[in-house]
Design an enzyme around this catalytic site. Structure first.
Site, mmCIF file in Angstrom:
data_model
loop_
_atom_site.group_PDB
_atom_site.id
_atom_site.type_symbol
_atom_site.label_atom_id
_atom_site.label_comp_id
_atom_site.label_asym_id
_atom_site.label_seq_id
_atom_site.Cartn_x
_atom_site.Cartn_y
_atom_site.Cartn_z
ATOM 1 N N ILE A 1 3.990 4.741 34.145
ATOM 2 C CA ILE A 1 5.044 4.163 33.315
ATOM 3 C C ILE A 1 6.155 3.581 34.186
ATOM 4 O O ILE A 1 6.678 2.499 33.912
ATOM 5 C CB ILE A 1 5.604 5.222 32.348
ATOM 6 N N ARG B 1 9.369 10.371 44.986
ATOM 7 C CA ARG B 1 9.300 11.451 45.976
ATOM 8 C C ARG B 1 8.514 11.028 47.205
ATOM 9 O O ARG B 1 8.800 11.458 48.311
ATOM 10 C CB ARG B 1 8.669 12.704 45.354
ATOM 11 N N VAL C 1 14.573 14.140 42.699
ATOM 12 C CA VAL C 1 15.684 13.919 41.775
ATOM 13 C C VAL C 1 16.436 15.196 41.427
ATOM 14 O O VAL C 1 17.548 15.135 40.894
ATOM 15 C CB VAL C 1 15.223 13.214 40.483
ATOM 16 N N ASN D 1 12.971 8.095 34.741
ATOM 17 C CA ASN D 1 11.557 8.226 34.391
ATOM 18 C C ASN D 1 10.860 9.376 35.109
ATOM 19 O O ASN D 1 9.812 9.841 34.651
ATOM 20 C CB ASN D 1 10.836 6.910 34.693
ATOM 21 N N TYR E 1 8.143 22.583 29.387
ATOM 22 C CA TYR E 1 8.248 21.122 29.359
ATOM 23 C C TYR E 1 8.936 20.658 28.078
ATOM 24 O O TYR E 1 9.830 19.805 28.116
ATOM 25 C CB TYR E 1 6.848 20.531 29.481
ATOM 26 N N LYS F 1 12.462 18.551 27.826
ATOM 27 C CA LYS F 1 12.549 17.233 27.195
ATOM 28 C C LYS F 1 13.453 17.257 25.962
ATOM 29 O O LYS F 1 14.131 16.261 25.672
ATOM 30 C CB LYS F 1 11.146 16.732 26.836
ATOM 31 N N THR G 1 -1.684 7.729 32.107
ATOM 32 C CA THR G 1 -1.036 7.798 33.408
ATOM 33 C C THR G 1 -1.698 8.890 34.247
ATOM 34 O O THR G 1 -2.534 9.649 33.757
ATOM 35 C CB THR G 1 0.458 8.142 33.270
#
Length: 259
Positions: free
Chosen positions: A21, A41, A64, A90, A155, A159, A190
């Site tokens: 993405i 990274r 990040v 992202n 997760y 989110k 992905t």
């Protein structure tokens, strides 16, 4: 799409921008006229993408969730292309485990990359936008930020946090020319999804095709979302036509989640 699509003169930074993405977003912003810093990274991955148009793409590497690394990467971005006007958060990870086997390490990792990373990068970019009186922050969240999924509680929590942060910051900067939105993809084709499919195969003994079909089955359109479909929504949110859109979480998922 051509470079006359309205983002000329704007410097964008895309985290997790080297693949999937993120790479699709980078290419769409570039096509819309922006200069783009690609953060990842792995420096070799983002450098490979930046080599496509080195005069308008810049590669930096950082974790990040590390404030020192983020500060250094953003300083490099400004040195190359000037102040930031667009930030696409992202970068993310999707670790899975049953709730009772979700240890503190997995929990902290999901929060660090998905939520704290969004905080740190936004804090690094926002001053430029406020000074310039114009800005776009787009957080690539997930349908996991809008609903629940079994076996990914950490997760999902991270989110959901990204969605809450999006809404709060949108109100804080609403009168300052800056919009803050989230895009929430469903299962998208992905590398992260391919890893999840491989995990299902390893744990259940299902075939690759059966496991992949299981992920696609949750989409009412019966398919996986494509990275360019997510990227197109992100690009639109960065343009002038979306100036009145802020604090929103837009699901790109074929109707799986409706909000």
């Amino acid at each position: 799409m051509t470079a006359s699509s309205g983002l000329q003169g704007h410097h964008a930074l895309v985290t997790g921008g080297g693949r999937g993405i993120g790479a699709a977003i980078t290419r769409q912003l570039l096509a819309a006229g922006a200069t783009v810093t690609v953060l990842g990274r792995r420096l070799d991955v983002v450098q490979a993408l930046a080599a496509e148009q080195p005069e308008r793409l810049h590669a930096v590497n950082a974790d990040v969730s590390d404030a020192t690394q983020v500060a250094a990467a953003f300083a490099s971005a400004r040195e190359r292309f000037g102040p930031l006007a667009i930030l696409i958060n992202n970068a993310g990870q999707a670790g899975s485990a049953p709730f009772l086997k979700t240890d503190v390490q997995l929990w902290q990792q999901m929060l660090a990359v998905n939520l704290t990373g969004t905080l740190l990068c936004t804090q690094a970019a926002l001053p430029d936008m406020l000074t310039g009186g114009w800005g776009r922050v787009v957080n690539v969240a997930s349908t996991a930020g809008l609903t629940g999924y079994a076996y990914v509680s950490a997760y999902c929590a991270a989110k959901h946090g990204v969605i809450g942060l999006t809404r709060a910051l949108a109100l804080e900067v609403a009168k300052k020319g800056v919009t803050v939105n989230a895009v929430c993809p469903g299962y998208t084709e992905t590398d992260i999804l391919l890893e999840s499919i491989a995990n299902v195969v390893a744990k259940t003994g299902r075939s690759l095709e059966t496991a992949r079909a299981g992920f696609a089955a949750g989409n009412p359109q019966g398919r996986l979302v494509q990275p360019d479909e997510v990227a197109d929504t992100v690009r639109w949110l960065c343009g002038e036509a979306a100036s009145a859109i802020t604090g929103q979480s837009i699901a790109v998922c074929g109707g799986e989640v409706m909000v």
